[in-house]
Scaffold this active site. Structure first.
Site, PDB file in Angstrom:
ATOM      1  N   CYS A   1     -38.161  69.306  22.495  1.00 25.60           N
ATOM      2  CA  CYS A   1     -37.404  68.391  23.734  1.00 25.60           C
ATOM      3  C   CYS A   1     -37.165  67.016  23.321  1.00 25.60           C
ATOM      4  CB  CYS A   1     -38.713  68.444  24.665  1.00 25.60           C
ATOM      5  SG  CYS A   1     -38.246  67.703  26.332  1.00 25.60           S
TER       6      CYS A   1
ATOM      7  N   GLU B   1     -35.620  78.353  24.437  1.00 27.17           N
ATOM      8  CA  GLU B   1     -36.963  78.166  25.117  1.00 27.17           C
ATOM      9  C   GLU B   1     -37.022  76.670  24.982  1.00 27.17           C
ATOM     10  OE1 GLU B   1     -41.227  77.398  24.370  1.00 27.17           O
ATOM     11  OE2 GLU B   1     -39.459  77.269  23.045  1.00 27.17           O
TER      12      GLU B   1
ATOM     13  N   ARG C   1     -49.091  79.142  30.433  1.00 30.10           N
ATOM     14  CA  ARG C   1     -48.213  78.362  29.529  1.00 30.10           C
ATOM     15  C   ARG C   1     -46.642  78.640  30.134  1.00 30.10           C
ATOM     16  NH1 ARG C   1     -49.069  76.183  24.834  1.00 30.10           N
ATOM     17  NH2 ARG C   1     -47.318  75.573  23.311  1.00 30.10           N
TER      18      ARG C   1
ATOM     19  N   ARG D   1     -42.752  77.820  30.622  1.00 24.52           N
ATOM     20  CA  ARG D   1     -41.656  77.348  29.543  1.00 24.52           C
ATOM     21  C   ARG D   1     -40.342  77.856  30.442  1.00 24.52           C
ATOM     22  NH1 ARG D   1     -45.197  74.602  27.834  1.00 24.52           N
ATOM     23  NH2 ARG D   1     -45.340  74.254  25.527  1.00 24.52           N
TER      24      ARG D   1
END
Length: 410
Positions: free
Chosen positions: A81, A124, A171, A173
């Protein structure tokens, strides 16, 4: 239908590969893992120990020539990211070049330079990608969608929280799939009603069903060139136009907020705990307990910054120790090591309070036990790997659904 061939970028310790190979419908033909900030390439060492050195590259991906990467059906990866803004156009180049070192542009370069680019993409990232940067909410994702559109791909995406589908970790994503114009899925998406695709017909809806409610539906176009998008998209708006689900094809976005439709078995934190063989240094000493309690507790206090500025600081309490009858909180990269921390997991066992072991962290990401165990790899490094990894079960489900849709259309 034969197995689909896979290029795995930003491979880490192999979460994508594990998930896809568990379906027995994919074969990784080339992989790359490079950690720019470390001399010893720990993740690549683990990857090679588990999957072998053949066709594995431990080089900076930005320096790997597209001609040195074999042709394959699908490109996968969880790319870092970063700031995805477009720096410039270069004369005589095939389009636009982003900031040097930003790894999205390495994916873009490979797709644009390969004579036979992959027909499918499976990528992802953290879910804040849909909202970043704060000055232009959603700009980074808009740049990606538009750049893929220019390379001939339609995209569908969904933010998936693994625990909402029975997996052991909360989590979240964003997963997105790209379909080249040459594929039957692209043609099917062109004809489909976008709401029906997001709710029922799409690959992600088949892998992870949603309920019938669609909220905050909207459609809009992304027509500007990449530089204009980079400079102007959603400027000064407080909210991103992208919801947690959507499709993008031929410059048109459909996006909506979806809700998980799941009522199956759920795995919780206590299900992954080791019953024995937990080393003594994972247990919290009585001397350290007050530090843990302070860090996990609520605070309202005055603090002084390095420059002498005094400010009021407050934060709420965290559940301490962690609830065993729920999915775990998100694992972070700083999960390892003995030092007290607000964010590390602590569990109550019959032998006392303790931190999570590397095996338990692997289980929370649905990796095989001791996948990251290797001579020269510390427990803290193993925890770091899991903080960076994805939940293998999510990849497996999406991989199965993608293969099934492709085989039904070919």
């Amino acid at each position: 239908m034969k197995k689909l061939s896979v290029l795995e970028l930003f491979a880490g310790v192999g979460g994508f590969r594990l998930g896809l190979e568990q379906t027995q419908k994919y074969e990784v033909v080339w992989s790359n893992q490079w950690e720019p900030s470390t001399k010893t390439q720990h993740a690549s060492m683990v990857y090679e120990a588990r999957f072998g050195t053949e066709n594995h590259s431990n080089k900076d991906i930005s320096e790997v020539a597209a001609a040195d990467i074999p042709d394959a059906d699908i490109l996968v990866g969880g790319f870092p990211c970063q700031d995805y803004s477009v720096a410039t156009t270069l004369q005589n180049s095939k389009g636009l070049i982003g900031k040097k070192g930003v790894l999205w542009w390495s994916i873009h370069r490979i797709l644009s330079e390969k004579k036979n680019p992959p027909k499918y993409l499976f990528l992802e990232n953290v879910d804040r990608l849909l909202k970043s940067p704060s000055s232009q909410r959603g700009r980074d994702f808009a740049i990606m969608l538009k750049s893929l559109d220019e390379l001939g791909y339609a995209v569908e995406w969904r933010v998936i929280n693994a625990s909402e589908y029975g997996m052991p970790q909360r989590r979240r994503r964003v997963f997105f799939l790209g379909y080249h114009t040459s594929t039957p899925i692209y043609k099917k998406l062109m004809k489909a009603a976008t709401t029906d695709w997001v709710q029922n017909k799409g690959v992600l809806a088949q892998a992870f069903p949603v309920n019938e409610n669609l909220e905050k539906q909207q459609c809009f176009s992304i027509e500007e060139d990449l530089v204009s998008l980079s400079n102007n998209f959603n400027k000064d708006e407080k909210i991103s136009p992208f919801e947690n689900s959507g499709v993008f094809i031929k410059g048109k976005v459909f996006t909506a907020k979806t809700f998980p439709g799941f009522d199956g078995k759920r795995t919780v934190l206590k299900d992954v705990l080791q019953k024995q063989d937990v080393p003594a240094d994972f247990y919290i000493s009585e001397a350290d307990f007050p530090k843990w309690e302070y860090l996990k507790g609520s605070k309202k206090e005055q603090r002084t910054a390095k420059n002498g500025y005094t400010y009021n600081y407050s934060e709420g309490a965290m559940i301490f120790p962690d609830a065993l009858d729920n999915a775990s909180r998100t694992i972070i990269t700083g999960e390892g090591g003995k030092s007290p921390s607000r964010f590390k997991h602590v569990v109550q066992t019959k032998n006392g309070l303790r931190r999570l072991t590397p095996v338990e962290l692997e289980r929370l990401n649905m990796f095989p036990d001791n996948h990251t165990q290797l001579e020269g790899i510390s427990n803290a490094k193993r925890a770091f790997f899991m903080g960076n990894a994805l939940v293998v079960g999510v990849v497996e489900k999406i991989g199965s659904a993608l293969y099934n849709v492709i085989s039904s259309l070919e």
